[in-house]
Enzyme design. Structure first.
Site, PDB file in Angstrom:
ATOM      1  N   ASP A 174       0.826  -1.201   0.000  1.00  0.00           N
ATOM      2  CA  ASP A 174       0.000   0.000   0.000  1.00  0.00           C
ATOM      3  C   ASP A 174       0.863   1.256   0.000  1.00  0.00           C
ATOM      4  O   ASP A 174       1.817   1.361   0.779  1.00  0.00           O
ATOM      5  CB  ASP A 174      -0.909   0.011   1.229  1.00  0.00           C
ATOM      6  CG  ASP A 174      -1.778   1.251   1.274  1.00  0.00           C
ATOM      7  OD1 ASP A 174      -2.808   1.275   0.584  1.00  0.00           O
ATOM      8  OD2 ASP A 174      -1.422   2.216   1.980  1.00  0.00           O
ATOM      9  N   TYR A 192       2.712  10.418  -0.512  1.00  0.00           N
ATOM     10  CA  TYR A 192       3.779   9.991   0.390  1.00  0.00           C
ATOM     11  C   TYR A 192       5.123  10.448  -0.172  1.00  0.00           C
ATOM     12  O   TYR A 192       5.511  10.069  -1.280  1.00  0.00           O
ATOM     13  CB  TYR A 192       3.786   8.475   0.584  1.00  0.00           C
ATOM     14  CG  TYR A 192       2.556   7.906   1.253  1.00  0.00           C
ATOM     15  CD1 TYR A 192       1.638   8.723   1.922  1.00  0.00           C
ATOM     16  CD2 TYR A 192       2.291   6.548   1.226  1.00  0.00           C
ATOM     17  CE1 TYR A 192       0.515   8.192   2.533  1.00  0.00           C
ATOM     18  CE2 TYR A 192       1.175   5.999   1.837  1.00  0.00           C
ATOM     19  CZ  TYR A 192       0.283   6.830   2.488  1.00  0.00           C
ATOM     20  OH  TYR A 192      -0.830   6.297   3.078  1.00  0.00           O
ATOM     21  N   SER A 234     -10.593   6.008   1.987  1.00  0.00           N
ATOM     22  CA  SER A 234      -9.741   6.020   3.184  1.00  0.00           C
ATOM     23  C   SER A 234     -10.189   7.134   4.115  1.00  0.00           C
ATOM     24  O   SER A 234     -10.296   8.289   3.698  1.00  0.00           O
ATOM     25  CB  SER A 234      -8.272   6.238   2.788  1.00  0.00           C
ATOM     26  OG  SER A 234      -7.439   6.320   3.938  1.00  0.00           O
ATOM     27  N   PRO A 253      -1.628   0.130  13.163  1.00  0.00           N
ATOM     28  CA  PRO A 253      -2.113  -0.812  14.180  1.00  0.00           C
ATOM     29  C   PRO A 253      -1.285  -0.797  15.457  1.00  0.00           C
ATOM     30  O   PRO A 253      -1.777  -1.241  16.504  1.00  0.00           O
ATOM     31  CB  PRO A 253      -2.022  -2.170  13.472  1.00  0.00           C
ATOM     32  CG  PRO A 253      -0.952  -1.985  12.440  1.00  0.00           C
ATOM     33  CD  PRO A 253      -1.119  -0.569  11.960  1.00  0.00           C
ATOM     34  N   ALA A 285      -0.106   2.100  16.643  1.00  0.00           N
ATOM     35  CA  ALA A 285      -0.206   3.485  17.108  1.00  0.00           C
ATOM     36  C   ALA A 285       1.117   4.228  16.973  1.00  0.00           C
ATOM     37  O   ALA A 285       1.664   4.761  17.930  1.00  0.00           O
ATOM     38  CB  ALA A 285      -0.706   3.537  18.552  1.00  0.00           C
ATOM     39  N   GLY A 323       4.526  -0.775   8.649  1.00  0.00           N
ATOM     40  CA  GLY A 323       5.655  -0.094   8.030  1.00  0.00           C
ATOM     41  C   GLY A 323       6.924  -0.558   8.728  1.00  0.00           C
ATOM     42  O   GLY A 323       6.859  -1.185   9.788  1.00  0.00           O
ATOM     43  N   ASN A 342       6.460  -8.438  12.841  1.00  0.00           N
ATOM     44  CA  ASN A 342       5.041  -8.139  12.712  1.00  0.00           C
ATOM     45  C   ASN A 342       4.280  -9.196  11.921  1.00  0.00           C
ATOM     46  O   ASN A 342       3.104  -9.466  12.195  1.00  0.00           O
ATOM     47  CB  ASN A 342       4.852  -6.767  12.066  1.00  0.00           C
ATOM     48  CG  ASN A 342       5.254  -5.628  12.989  1.00  0.00           C
ATOM     49  OD1 ASN A 342       5.135  -5.729  14.198  1.00  0.00           O
ATOM     50  ND2 ASN A 342       5.733  -4.543  12.408  1.00  0.00           N
TER      51      ASN A 342
END
Length: 336
Positions: free
Chosen positions: A49, A54, A152, A207, A209, A285, A295
């Site tokens: 994504d 960006y 989004s 996810p 934070a 990320g 992750n």
């Protein structure tokens, strides 16, 4: 890697998606960014994504380079349109027909592909008729430049209106990409029930934070050197809301819960969002390849009811739930 359908569509994606919002082209050098993408591929991630905004288009370019040589049919590449790009002139932002049709061509060129699997409206545009926006997206799909469309950070009523038009235009609106974590649950009251009814899946960002749910930020202490909270290119602006002692103290209290589940704090956080049956994927990320691998291990983890209840008890009082906090900026805000 766990594979899930994106909403009610037939598109299958990896439950962990790799995103490059605050990394590629800005915080992370290109060689490191490429290494992270290679690790994501090694670890079974097939969904990537990005967005034209960006690093002012540089992130798309880096991702395109990183995916050179990969079998295109084995990847799901997502990008977005809305925020200002280039010099930021009056037609360089928003969801007008002009901006959408010009932006998709720019994104495809930078990504080095003939199509994206999902093209997303990065925010709702208050100054452009929704009918104009949806017709432009329909034309993007019919031209073969995108296979599906999504949104989004749209509110429930905005999603419903778009879904009605998508049905009339016979184009597949299949997803929403909101912020969602143990600490930020604003989608649960309205967006998730509406999306579930309409067949949209959530592709959630942040996810962990902005890194707070890794436990590396400690109450009463300065942020670690080199962390996102010390970044002057935008990272520090986004994490500030969580750097309060009452929040950081509660996060530390999650450690024994994670350990009992055989997970790190970051893995617990990613696994937690994936327990929501309307979440199709969690976007991660990374600035180092080992972060990707850590992750990814959250994919397929099932947290039992006692674990979920324990998390809620620890975080009671510091969780944000107000659905009104999902909002899209007016044009004057976009242009500053």
């Amino acid at each position: 890697m766990e594979i899930r359908n994106l909403g009610a569509s037939g598109l299958r994606i990896s439950a962990i998606a790799y995103g490059n919002w605050l990394t590629h082209g800005s915080q992370v050098e290109e060689d490191a960014a490429l290494a992270c993408v290679r690790q994501a591929l090694t670890d079974g991630i097939t969904t990537f994504d990005t967005a034209d905004v960006y690093a002012n288009t540089a992130a798309e370019t880096v991702l395109g380079k990183a995916l050179v040589g990969e079998r295109r049919e084995g990847l799901e590449i997502f990008t977005k349109v809305f925020w200002p790009t280039g010099p930021g002139k009056h037609n360089d932002h928003g969801l007008s027909r002009k901006h959408i049709l010009e932006s998709i061509d720019g994104s495809l060129k930078r990504l080095g592909t003939d199509y994206v699997d999902l093209y997303q409206a990065h925010r709702f545009d208050h100054e452009t008729p929704l009918e104009e926006t949806m017709l432009a997206f329909a034309d993007v799909v019919r031209s073969g430049k995108a296979l599906y469309i999504g949104v989004s950070e749209w509110r429930a009523e905005e999603i419903r209106a778009a879904a009605e038009l998508a049905c009339e235009l016979r184009v597949p609106l299949i997803s929403n990409q909101p912020q969602y974590s143990m600490l930020w649950r604003v989608i649960e009251e309205e967006v998730v029930p509406t999306s579930r009814e309409l067949g949209l899946g959530q592709i959630v960002w942040s996810p962990i934070a902005q890194g707070v749910l890794t436990g590396k930020y400690l109450p009463g202490q300065l942020p670690p050197a080199g962390s996102r909270a010390t970044d002057t290119k935008g990272g520090a602006d986004n994490i500030g809301r969580w750097l309060k002692d009452d929040v950081l103290e509660r996060v530390q209290q999650l450690t024994p819960i994670a350990e009992a589940a055989g997970l790190s704090l970051a893995q617990l956080a990613v696994a937690w969002v994936l327990q929501n049956d309307n979440v199709s994927a969690a976007i991660i990320g990374a600035s180092r390849p080992e972060q990707v691998t850590e992750n990814v291990e959250a994919a397929g983890v099932k947290l039992d009811a006692d674990t979920l209840a324990a998390i809620d008890r620890v975080l009671d009082g510091v969780v944000t739930t107000d659905p009104k906090l999902t909002r899209s900026p007016r044009r004057s805000e976009v242009l500053g």
